[in-house]
Design a protein around this motif. Structure first.
Motif, PDB file in Angstrom:
ATOM      1  N   LEU A   1      27.476  16.786 -11.219  1.00  0.00           N
ATOM      2  CA  LEU A   1      28.411  17.690 -11.860  1.00  0.00           C
ATOM      3  C   LEU A   1      27.645  18.668 -12.734  1.00  0.00           C
ATOM      4  O   LEU A   1      26.759  18.265 -13.494  1.00  0.00           O
ATOM      5  CB  LEU A   1      29.422  16.930 -12.730  1.00  0.00           C
ATOM      6  CG  LEU A   1      30.304  15.868 -12.055  1.00  0.00           C
ATOM      7  CD1 LEU A   1      29.623  14.503 -12.127  1.00  0.00           C
ATOM      8  CD2 LEU A   1      31.658  15.809 -12.741  1.00  0.00           C
ATOM      9  N   VAL A   2      28.002  19.944 -12.632  1.00  0.00           N
ATOM     10  CA  VAL A   2      27.332  20.978 -13.400  1.00  0.00           C
ATOM     11  C   VAL A   2      28.359  21.895 -14.034  1.00  0.00           C
ATOM     12  O   VAL A   2      29.114  22.571 -13.330  1.00  0.00           O
ATOM     13  CB  VAL A   2      26.375  21.805 -12.526  1.00  0.00           C
ATOM     14  CG1 VAL A   2      25.691  22.875 -13.370  1.00  0.00           C
ATOM     15  CG2 VAL A   2      25.331  20.911 -11.873  1.00  0.00           C
ATOM     16  N   GLU A   3      28.376  21.926 -15.364  1.00  0.00           N
ATOM     17  CA  GLU A   3      29.287  22.799 -16.099  1.00  0.00           C
ATOM     18  C   GLU A   3      28.638  24.161 -16.340  1.00  0.00           C
ATOM     19  O   GLU A   3      27.414  24.271 -16.433  1.00  0.00           O
ATOM     20  CB  GLU A   3      29.664  22.189 -17.455  1.00  0.00           C
ATOM     21  CG  GLU A   3      30.339  20.831 -17.380  1.00  0.00           C
ATOM     22  CD  GLU A   3      29.361  19.681 -17.548  1.00  0.00           C
ATOM     23  OE1 GLU A   3      29.809  18.584 -17.947  1.00  0.00           O
ATOM     24  OE2 GLU A   3      28.151  19.870 -17.292  1.00  0.00           O
TER      25      GLU A   3
ATOM     26  N   ALA B   1      34.241  12.870 -13.605  1.00  0.00           N
ATOM     27  CA  ALA B   1      34.846  12.518 -12.329  1.00  0.00           C
ATOM     28  C   ALA B   1      34.878  11.008 -12.150  1.00  0.00           C
ATOM     29  O   ALA B   1      34.138  10.280 -12.807  1.00  0.00           O
ATOM     30  CB  ALA B   1      34.069  13.157 -11.176  1.00  0.00           C
ATOM     31  N   ARG B   2      35.723  10.562 -11.263  1.00  0.00           N
ATOM     32  CA  ARG B   2      35.872   9.164 -10.887  1.00  0.00           C
ATOM     33  C   ARG B   2      36.520   8.359 -12.011  1.00  0.00           C
ATOM     34  O   ARG B   2      35.843   7.671 -12.788  1.00  0.00           O
ATOM     35  CB  ARG B   2      34.532   8.564 -10.472  1.00  0.00           C
ATOM     36  CG  ARG B   2      34.627   7.152  -9.882  1.00  0.00           C
ATOM     37  CD  ARG B   2      35.403   7.145  -8.581  1.00  0.00           C
ATOM     38  NE  ARG B   2      35.360   5.839  -7.945  1.00  0.00           N
ATOM     39  CZ  ARG B   2      36.222   4.854  -8.184  1.00  0.00           C
ATOM     40  NH1 ARG B   2      37.217   5.022  -9.048  1.00  0.00           N
ATOM     41  NH2 ARG B   2      36.102   3.704  -7.548  1.00  0.00           N
TER      42      ARG B   2
ATOM     43  N   ASP C   1      38.620  22.620  -1.945  1.00  0.00           N
ATOM     44  CA  ASP C   1      37.678  22.838  -0.853  1.00  0.00           C
ATOM     45  C   ASP C   1      36.251  23.014  -1.363  1.00  0.00           C
ATOM     46  O   ASP C   1      35.295  22.666  -0.676  1.00  0.00           O
ATOM     47  CB  ASP C   1      38.079  24.051  -0.021  1.00  0.00           C
ATOM     48  CG  ASP C   1      39.318  23.803   0.816  1.00  0.00           C
ATOM     49  OD1 ASP C   1      39.889  24.782   1.340  1.00  0.00           O
ATOM     50  OD2 ASP C   1      39.714  22.635   0.963  1.00  0.00           O
ATOM     51  N   ASN C   2      36.124  23.560  -2.539  1.00  0.00           N
ATOM     52  CA  ASN C   2      34.810  23.794  -3.113  1.00  0.00           C
ATOM     53  C   ASN C   2      34.440  22.774  -4.192  1.00  0.00           C
ATOM     54  O   ASN C   2      33.376  22.870  -4.790  1.00  0.00           O
ATOM     55  CB  ASN C   2      34.730  25.196  -3.714  1.00  0.00           C
ATOM     56  CG  ASN C   2      34.854  26.278  -2.668  1.00  0.00           C
ATOM     57  OD1 ASN C   2      34.421  26.100  -1.527  1.00  0.00           O
ATOM     58  ND2 ASN C   2      35.425  27.411  -3.047  1.00  0.00           N
ATOM     59  N   ASN C   3      35.351  21.810  -4.398  1.00  0.00           N
ATOM     60  CA  ASN C   3      35.137  20.799  -5.429  1.00  0.00           C
ATOM     61  C   ASN C   3      34.771  21.433  -6.768  1.00  0.00           C
ATOM     62  O   ASN C   3      33.825  21.009  -7.433  1.00  0.00           O
ATOM     63  CB  ASN C   3      34.051  19.812  -4.996  1.00  0.00           C
ATOM     64  CG  ASN C   3      34.488  18.931  -3.851  1.00  0.00           C
ATOM     65  OD1 ASN C   3      35.668  18.607  -3.712  1.00  0.00           O
ATOM     66  ND2 ASN C   3      33.531  18.518  -3.023  1.00  0.00           N
ATOM     67  N   THR C   4      35.544  22.431  -7.134  1.00  0.00           N
ATOM     68  CA  THR C   4      35.290  23.154  -8.367  1.00  0.00           C
ATOM     69  C   THR C   4      36.445  22.963  -9.340  1.00  0.00           C
ATOM     70  O   THR C   4      37.611  23.142  -8.981  1.00  0.00           O
ATOM     71  CB  THR C   4      35.085  24.655  -8.111  1.00  0.00           C
ATOM     72  OG1 THR C   4      34.013  24.833  -7.175  1.00  0.00           O
ATOM     73  CG2 THR C   4      34.732  25.374  -9.405  1.00  0.00           C
ATOM     74  N   LEU C   5      36.120  22.598 -10.554  1.00  0.00           N
ATOM     75  CA  LEU C   5      37.095  22.388 -11.610  1.00  0.00           C
ATOM     76  C   LEU C   5      36.968  23.505 -12.637  1.00  0.00           C
ATOM     77  O   LEU C   5      35.858  23.925 -12.968  1.00  0.00           O
ATOM     78  CB  LEU C   5      36.839  21.037 -12.277  1.00  0.00           C
ATOM     79  CG  LEU C   5      37.732  20.654 -13.466  1.00  0.00           C
ATOM     80  CD1 LEU C   5      39.140  20.337 -12.981  1.00  0.00           C
ATOM     81  CD2 LEU C   5      37.130  19.465 -14.205  1.00  0.00           C
ATOM     82  N   TYR C   6      38.113  23.960 -13.164  1.00  0.00           N
ATOM     83  CA  TYR C   6      38.115  25.020 -14.159  1.00  0.00           C
ATOM     84  C   TYR C   6      38.878  24.593 -15.401  1.00  0.00           C
ATOM     85  O   TYR C   6      39.782  23.759 -15.346  1.00  0.00           O
ATOM     86  CB  TYR C   6      38.768  26.286 -13.603  1.00  0.00           C
ATOM     87  CG  TYR C   6      38.066  26.882 -12.416  1.00  0.00           C
ATOM     88  CD1 TYR C   6      36.959  27.713 -12.583  1.00  0.00           C
ATOM     89  CD2 TYR C   6      38.501  26.622 -11.123  1.00  0.00           C
ATOM     90  CE1 TYR C   6      36.315  28.262 -11.494  1.00  0.00           C
ATOM     91  CE2 TYR C   6      37.864  27.172 -10.030  1.00  0.00           C
ATOM     92  CZ  TYR C   6      36.765  27.995 -10.223  1.00  0.00           C
ATOM     93  OH  TYR C   6      36.130  28.540  -9.138  1.00  0.00           O
TER      94      TYR C   6
ATOM     95  N   TYR D   1      31.051  13.622  -4.261  1.00  0.00           N
ATOM     96  CA  TYR D   1      32.167  12.736  -4.566  1.00  0.00           C
ATOM     97  C   TYR D   1      33.191  12.835  -3.450  1.00  0.00           C
ATOM     98  O   TYR D   1      33.880  13.844  -3.325  1.00  0.00           O
ATOM     99  CB  TYR D   1      32.800  13.112  -5.901  1.00  0.00           C
ATOM    100  CG  TYR D   1      33.911  12.193  -6.346  1.00  0.00           C
ATOM    101  CD1 TYR D   1      33.640  10.913  -6.819  1.00  0.00           C
ATOM    102  CD2 TYR D   1      35.242  12.602  -6.294  1.00  0.00           C
ATOM    103  CE1 TYR D   1      34.654  10.068  -7.228  1.00  0.00           C
ATOM    104  CE2 TYR D   1      36.270  11.763  -6.702  1.00  0.00           C
ATOM    105  CZ  TYR D   1      35.967  10.492  -7.170  1.00  0.00           C
ATOM    106  OH  TYR D   1      36.984   9.661  -7.581  1.00  0.00           O
ATOM    107  N   THR D   2      33.318  11.776  -2.640  1.00  0.00           N
ATOM    108  CA  THR D   2      34.184  11.822  -1.465  1.00  0.00           C
ATOM    109  C   THR D   2      35.128  10.647  -1.331  1.00  0.00           C
ATOM    110  O   THR D   2      35.940  10.614  -0.417  1.00  0.00           O
ATOM    111  CB  THR D   2      33.342  11.899  -0.186  1.00  0.00           C
ATOM    112  OG1 THR D   2      32.462  10.769  -0.113  1.00  0.00           O
ATOM    113  CG2 THR D   2      32.523  13.177  -0.155  1.00  0.00           C
ATOM    114  N   SER D   3      35.065   9.675  -2.218  1.00  0.00           N
ATOM    115  CA  SER D   3      35.887   8.489  -2.097  1.00  0.00           C
ATOM    116  C   SER D   3      36.792   8.304  -3.302  1.00  0.00           C
ATOM    117  O   SER D   3      36.503   8.790  -4.402  1.00  0.00           O
ATOM    118  CB  SER D   3      35.004   7.242  -1.917  1.00  0.00           C
ATOM    119  OG  SER D   3      34.195   7.031  -3.060  1.00  0.00           O
TER     120      SER D   3
END
Length: 124
Positions: free
Chosen positions: A4-6, A98-99, A75-80, A27-29
């Motif tokens: 993860l990179v902020e 995450a998780r 789709d890009n697994n990007t959080l804002y 992260y896929t599960s």
């Protein structure tokens, strides 16, 4: 490997806005829940907002309600985290996580993976 990179932190005057981003990879599960936390030196890391993957509404702590908006591009697994009407008390290092382990989401012990943070400084 989960990574993860902020990004997006910086300095802003009170009343201004910033948008933070968190790029999540590997992260896929499991339930794909993501969150934002923040931490001030000498204090515990506290939850800010969380977004779930099963249609539940995002949740916010009272001190940011009406000012911050959490969203994601799956789709890009990007959080804002869109932050508006910033206050000096919002100054902190902001982390994405995450998780979710379940339980109280704003408890930092409930999350498995963390980024290294991005600094937000709000001046009056």
């Amino acid at each position: 490997q989960v990574h993860l990179v902020e990004s997006g932190g910086g300095s802003v005057q009170a009343g201004g806005s910033l948008r933070l981003s968190c790029a999540v990879s590997g992260y896929t599960s499991g339930k794909y829940s993501l969150s934002w936390f923040r931490e001030v030196p000498g204090e515990e890391r506290e939850g800010v907002a969380v977004i779930y993957d099963l249609g539940d509404s995002p949740e916010y702590r009272d001190f940011v309600k009406g000012r911050f908006i959490i969203s994601q591009i799956k789709d890009n697994n990007t959080l804002y985290l869109e932050m508006n009407s910033l206050k000096p008390e919002d100054t902190a290092m902001y982390y994405c996580a995450a998780r979710w382990r379940g339980g109280t989401w704003y408890d930092k012990e409930r999350w498995i993976y963390w980024g290294q943070g991005t600094q937000v400084t709000v001046s009056s």
